[in-house]
Motif scaffolding. Structure first.
Motif, mmCIF file in Angstrom:
data_model
loop_
_atom_site.group_PDB
_atom_site.id
_atom_site.type_symbol
_atom_site.label_atom_id
_atom_site.label_comp_id
_atom_site.label_asym_id
_atom_site.label_seq_id
_atom_site.Cartn_x
_atom_site.Cartn_y
_atom_site.Cartn_z
ATOM 1 N N THR A 167 -22.700 36.381 2.699
ATOM 2 C CA THR A 167 -21.237 36.316 2.605
ATOM 3 C C THR A 167 -20.755 35.709 1.294
ATOM 4 O OG1 THR A 167 -21.214 34.171 3.714
ATOM 5 C CG2 THR A 167 -20.969 36.123 5.109
ATOM 6 N N SER A 168 -21.665 35.288 0.417
ATOM 7 C CA SER A 168 -21.212 34.507 -0.750
ATOM 8 C C SER A 168 -20.497 35.357 -1.797
ATOM 9 C CB SER A 168 -22.390 33.762 -1.382
ATOM 10 O OG SER A 168 -23.313 34.677 -1.884
ATOM 11 N N ALA A 169 -20.657 36.688 -1.752
ATOM 12 C CA ALA A 169 -19.958 37.542 -2.720
ATOM 13 C C ALA A 169 -18.650 38.095 -2.155
ATOM 14 C CB ALA A 169 -20.870 38.705 -3.142
ATOM 15 N N LEU A 170 -18.246 37.609 -0.980
ATOM 16 C CA LEU A 170 -17.095 38.188 -0.284
ATOM 17 C C LEU A 170 -15.847 37.317 -0.397
ATOM 18 C CD1 LEU A 170 -18.820 39.293 3.058
ATOM 19 C CD2 LEU A 170 -18.521 40.622 0.961
ATOM 20 N N ASP A 171 -14.690 37.990 -0.320
ATOM 21 C CA ASP A 171 -13.426 37.257 -0.218
ATOM 22 C C ASP A 171 -13.378 36.546 1.135
ATOM 23 O OD1 ASP A 171 -12.621 38.242 -2.654
ATOM 24 O OD2 ASP A 171 -11.626 39.995 -1.782
ATOM 25 N N PRO A 172 -12.653 35.433 1.222
ATOM 26 C CA PRO A 172 -12.645 34.643 2.465
ATOM 27 C C PRO A 172 -12.318 35.445 3.725
ATOM 28 C CG PRO A 172 -11.597 33.408 0.710
ATOM 29 C CD PRO A 172 -11.904 34.759 0.147
ATOM 30 N N GLU A 173 -11.354 36.390 3.630
ATOM 31 C CA GLU A 173 -10.976 37.125 4.843
ATOM 32 C C GLU A 173 -12.064 38.098 5.288
ATOM 33 O OE1 GLU A 173 -8.727 39.296 1.467
ATOM 34 O OE2 GLU A 173 -9.357 37.260 1.970
ATOM 35 N N MET A 174 -12.961 38.465 4.382
ATOM 36 C CA MET A 174 -14.037 39.402 4.737
ATOM 37 C C MET A 174 -15.261 38.688 5.308
ATOM 38 S SD MET A 174 -13.888 41.945 1.497
ATOM 39 C CE MET A 174 -12.397 42.869 1.111
ATOM 40 N N VAL A 178 -18.182 39.914 8.560
ATOM 41 C CA VAL A 178 -19.637 40.020 8.391
ATOM 42 C C VAL A 178 -20.352 39.040 9.323
ATOM 43 C CG1 VAL A 178 -21.558 39.694 6.763
ATOM 44 C CG2 VAL A 178 -19.500 40.949 6.060
ATOM 45 N N LEU A 179 -19.827 37.829 9.447
ATOM 46 C CA LEU A 179 -20.444 36.849 10.347
ATOM 47 C C LEU A 179 -20.401 37.335 11.801
ATOM 48 C CD1 LEU A 179 -19.196 33.429 8.917
ATOM 49 C CD2 LEU A 179 -21.420 34.520 8.580
#
Length: 247
Positions: A167-174, A178-179
């Motif tokens: 998740t580290s390359a994702l915007d907060p809302e995304m 994924v989680l």
């Protein structure tokens, strides 16, 4: 119960810097192990060693009793059984979502196209991406790409999935979408080793925490013990930010 993966005394150096310094732990079927620690502590290198994207300098990686360090091991075959989901997705941007999820099935597992397509559509449905099967990957958001990457790994029917900061390359809302997919995968009994900075996810979903600092395992414990009663000063320091964010 025998471990599915046994890591023994793993060491790795880059230009004299000890990135992994005598790492040992076992992974049992249905484990969800969260590997935590500060950036640069060796977590991603450890994961890349487990399916031989990096070769350790010494130590053993036993997968169902077979030593993966052995020169005669078929690495491509092992990677179908030890899947990996990357921080940067590693999808084929010139292919559709569906083709990304059928390509390795056909080329590596030698499945017929019809079977590969059926399995891909089912996996994409499971991760909420069935409506995008004909979309080019380069039109998707980061969260959508990561869900496709998880589906692509699942269709290979791996025994273990390694998640490298997914998740580290994702915007907060995304991140949450994924989680959620990862929680669903875990709930079905998939064995998972997850390098993550999402401490709430680790506390909620993992059954074991491994805390790595400067290439060494500082603590290995249950989430409850690690988050509520860390034993080392380094872990206490690391967790201060987690408790601050909760407050």
């Amino acid at each position: 119960m025998a471990p599915i993966l046994r890591i023994e005394h793993l060491k790795k150096e880059y230009d004299g810097l000890k990135v992994l310094n005598d790492i040992s732990f076992d992974v049992y079927p249905k484990d969800l192990i969260a590997i935590l620690g500060s950036s640069g502590g060796g977590k991603s290198t450890l994961l890349r060693c487990l399916n031989l994207l990096e070769r350790p300098d010494s130590g053993n990686i036993l997968f169902e009793g077979q030593n993966l360090i052995d020169k005669h091991v078929n690495i491509n075959q092992i990677r179908t059984r030890i899947g990996m989901v990357f921080q940067s997705f590693n999808l084929f941007n010139n292919m559709t979502v569906l083709k990304n999820c059928t390509y390795a099935q056909i080329k590596v597992l030698k499945r017929k196209r019809e079977e590969a397509t059926e399995k891909a559509i089912k996996a994409l449905e499971d991760v909420g991406m069935k409506n995008f099967i004909h979309s080019p990957v380069n039109t998707l958001s980061g969260g959508q790409k990561q869900r496709v990457a998880i589906a692509r790994t699942l269709v290979m029917n791996p025994d273990v999935i390694l998640f490298d900061e997914p998740t580290s390359a994702l915007d907060p809302e995304m991140i949450q979408e994924v989680l959620k997919v990862m929680r669903d995968v875990a709930s079905k009994g998939m064995t998972m080793v997850v390098v993550t900075h999402e401490l709430s996810f680790a506390k909620e979903v993992a059954n074991r925490i491994i805390f790595i600092d400067k290439g060494k395992i500082c603590e290995e414990d249950t989430p409850s013990n690690f988050f509520n009663n860390p034993k080392t000063e380094r872990a206490k320091e690391f967790l201060k930010s987690f408790h601050k964010n909760k407050d």
